[in-house]
Design a protein around this motif. Structure first.
Motif: not given
Length: 340
Positions: A17-20, A219-224, A72-78
């Protein structure tokens, strides 16, 4: 509520919550889905269940051409709206059930959060100044050993709405963290020398192996994105620094390691967000071992998550534990800490 459902509920509210947004949303959906919960029950009880499940999914999705990548923000730009992701998420999980179970059985949740060095650095520099000795760092649960190289990174500290930098290397990353406690001591500006860097883990991560490197990224969350970039940069730096990494039982390895250290060096034994995974018997055996080892050789013990989330600095000598400092619980990803 069984242990698996409870773990996802706690993960959603206290961590995601508030992080991902993606993991918070998916946690809530997973709890209500019987088919996914059946797969999740294959996760060993010793592992943090939501972390291992989401990392395993992240790992497989990153290696696929699935349309789930688009969320997934880690796998795509938008990325597409996370609120539309669950149907694709569930379908992917069910289609890759066997691969997920294999990952549950073969992988561990052992992140290497390099920004934790931001709160370890002032502790280490203070000990070096106080003892006037070069340091030997021994890390329990070292993973890939990134935290064994705190002197190879640059730092930016925020205090009372102002900031200052500690620069150790021309080509290093800057680890930015906010100190919400008392002002940091002047010793943080003093250079200190680390003679020996030793890591102990049940599973040493070799970042030169693509498969293990990709797992650490998963292991690193997608938004981070900042965490991801810091890991990538720190990996390049740490790979060029001599470290002795030992795989095996810490109770067997630690006595041999400590006995091998020159008395001219000040030993600092440390671990962050590791001891919470120790069974109670291991915690007690570990504490007894440290007391026994301190009869022949004094050393510092810096740690959290043994019995509480606070950060502790103990000094062990002649079988006794001197509790020198206790710092209020720092952020798990090193974004802030409380100096005292």
């Amino acid at each position: 509520m069984d242990v698996y459902t409870k773990s996802f509920e706690q993960f959603a509210e206290s961590q995601a919550k508030g992080s991902s947004e993606l993991y918070y949303f998916l946690s809530k959906q997973v709890i209500e889905d019987a088919e996914l919960m059946e797969i999740i029950k294959e996760i060993p009880l010793s592992q943090p269940k939501p972390n291992l499940f989401f990392a395993s999914m992240h790992f497989l999705v990153a290696r696929s051409e699935s349309e789930l990548r688009a969320y997934y923000p880690s796998l795509t730009v938008n990325p597409l709206p996370f609120s539309d992701s669950f149907e694709h998420f569930k379908e992917f999980a069910l289609n890759h059930k066997n691969q997920l179970i294999e990952l549950f059985r073969s992988r561990l949740v052992q992140t290497n959060e390099v920004r934790r060095a931001a709160y370890l650095y002032p502790i280490f520099s203070g000990i070096a100044e106080q003892t006037s000795k070069s340091l030997t760092l021994i890390e329990i649960g070292t993973s890939a050993g990134l935290l064994l190289c705190p002197d190879a990174y640059n730092y930016e500290y925020i205090e009372e709405k102002t900031s200052f930098k500690i620069e150790n290397a021309m080509a290093s990353i800057y680890l930015k963290s906010e100190n919400k406690g008392e002002r940091l001591p002047n010793t943080i500006h003093s250079n200190f020398k680390i003679n020996t860097r030793i890591g102990i883990d049940l599973n040493i991560v070799d970042l030169n192996k693509q498969d293990e490197y990709d797992w650490m990224l998963a292991l690193i969350w997608p938004e981070h994105s900042k965490r991801r970039q810091q890991f990538i940069e720190a990996s390049k730096i740490a790979n060029g620094i001599q470290k002795d990494l030992y795989e095996g039982d810490l109770l067997e390895l630690l006595p041999k390691v400590i006995q091998s250290i020159s008395p001219e060096n000040q030993i600092i034994l440390f671990h962050t967000h590791v001891a919470n995974q120790f069974p109670n018997k291991l915690k007690k055996d570990f504490e007894l071992l440290l007391k026994d080892l301190s009869i022949a050789r004094s050393f510092y013990h810096v740690y959290n998550n043994m019995y509480d989330a606070d950060l502790h600095q103990d000094y062990l000598e002649n079988g006794k534990v001197i509790k020198e400092k206790i710092f209020q619980s720092p952020d798990g990803h090193g974004r802030w800490f409380y100096w005292s």
